[in-house]
Design an enzyme around this catalytic site. Sequence first.
Site, short mmCIF file in Angstrom:
data_model
loop_
_atom_site.label_atom_id
_atom_site.label_comp_id
_atom_site.label_asym_id
_atom_site.label_seq_id
_atom_site.Cartn_x
_atom_site.Cartn_y
_atom_site.Cartn_z
N ARG A 107 0.87 -1.16 0.00
CA ARG A 107 0.09 -0.02 -0.07
C ARG A 107 0.92 1.31 -0.22
NH1 ARG A 107 -3.29 -0.80 5.32
NH2 ARG A 107 -4.18 1.28 4.61
N LYS A 162 -2.84 -8.19 10.71
CA LYS A 162 -4.08 -8.01 11.21
C LYS A 162 -5.36 -7.65 9.94
CE LYS A 162 -3.35 -3.10 12.37
NZ LYS A 162 -4.26 -2.27 11.39
N ASP A 163 -4.65 -7.15 8.74
CA ASP A 163 -5.47 -6.84 7.77
C ASP A 163 -5.87 -8.21 6.90
OD1 ASP A 163 -5.67 -4.15 8.11
OD2 ASP A 163 -3.53 -3.84 6.96
N THR A 189 -11.73 6.62 17.05
CA THR A 189 -11.06 5.30 16.61
C THR A 189 -11.93 4.66 15.25
OG1 THR A 189 -10.55 3.01 17.24
CG2 THR A 189 -12.69 3.95 18.19
N ARG A 243 -13.72 -2.93 18.13
CA ARG A 243 -13.02 -3.62 19.12
C ARG A 243 -12.67 -2.59 20.10
NH1 ARG A 243 -8.12 -3.86 20.16
NH2 ARG A 243 -7.60 -2.92 18.13
N ARG A 244 -11.73 -1.72 19.67
CA ARG A 244 -11.53 -0.55 20.56
C ARG A 244 -12.85 0.00 21.28
NH1 ARG A 244 -7.09 1.42 16.33
NH2 ARG A 244 -5.40 -0.36 16.77
N ARG A 256 -11.23 7.62 10.70
CA ARG A 256 -10.82 6.75 9.52
C ARG A 256 -9.68 7.64 9.29
NH1 ARG A 256 -12.99 3.29 6.15
NH2 ARG A 256 -10.69 3.08 5.44
N ARG A 309 -4.80 10.42 10.94
CA ARG A 309 -5.38 10.55 12.18
C ARG A 309 -4.82 11.40 13.21
NH1 ARG A 309 -6.45 4.14 13.29
NH2 ARG A 309 -5.07 3.97 11.31
N CYS A 357 -14.29 -7.37 10.46
CA CYS A 357 -14.03 -6.05 10.98
C CYS A 357 -15.28 -5.43 11.57
CB CYS A 357 -13.41 -5.18 9.96
SG CYS A 357 -14.32 -5.01 8.36
#
Length: 312
Positions: free
Chosen positions: A9, A85-86, A129, A133-134, A151, A157, A244
């Site tokens: 990316r 994690k992605d 966030t 989950r957070r 996002r 961010r 997600c």
Amino acid sequence: MRTITVGTRQSALALTQTNQVIDRLQRIADEAGIQCRFELHKIVTRGDQILDVTLSKVGGKGLFVKEIEQALLGGQIDMAVHSMKDMPWERQQGLAIGATPEREDPRDCLVTRGNVSLADLPRGARVGTSSLRRSAQLLAYRPDLQVESLRGNIDTRLRKLEKEGFDAIVLAAAGLHRMGWQDRISEYLSPDICIPTVAQGALGIECREDDAFMLNLLGRFQHAETALAVRAERQFLGRLNGGCQIPIGAHAVVKESDDGTVLEMMAVVGTPDGSRLIKEWGRDSDPVKLGDLLADKMIEQGADRIIAELGG
């Protein structure tokens, strides 16, 4: 001399961690007498294009990897550096994870205006966030917080923290570490408060499963303990079919005992508002058994129903 084209990316973090991987692989190749050189190929993923809605509303799996995996399969690139994690649980046919390097700090962290801790944030503080989950775990710990969607890439961010009136944002510590921005961290969140997402802090280096040259090179970069821990976490995720759109996390550590190497893992599944969190802990020497064990314990407590209600 083989030229290895590396897909990534194009965010600042993705490019930084990819270049770090390339530097390490070049040293490994040179030490082993393997003649190769690397070049970058930047790829825009669907997850990078859709920034005006939360990831949970975008839906689907592999939002940050699908286009890169297509480039691998099509031969445009030879390897890809992903944030593990992605990566979806299901393996893309024809591809393989050639290496899981040593993991960075897997914890979440808080970045605040005024450098205050989570406990010292004022009542009603605005916390940004992108993660359900957070959000779920923060609200379970501090129901008074106003948690809002945020996002964008890590640098975006951080800018929004200052410009859009947030009191705090929650990020993966690993990203800030890799960028050399540790000084921005106000507090590391203990897994007792916020269990990380599956494979947070770990990288997955992917190649074609029939590319013997790449598999040989990447195998020299494998970190056994990280691979074990990540396998347990991803087995848990796969057993629950989480994505997600589900507040779900798991964190495994490798320990040495009198009986040899053992894994300990804590995991969480919850509702987005934090009103219900199911947490479990387990221990086993087999990562697959451990992942299944915790998932089964949670299913007995209704985790499957939470996931079904949320569209998992």
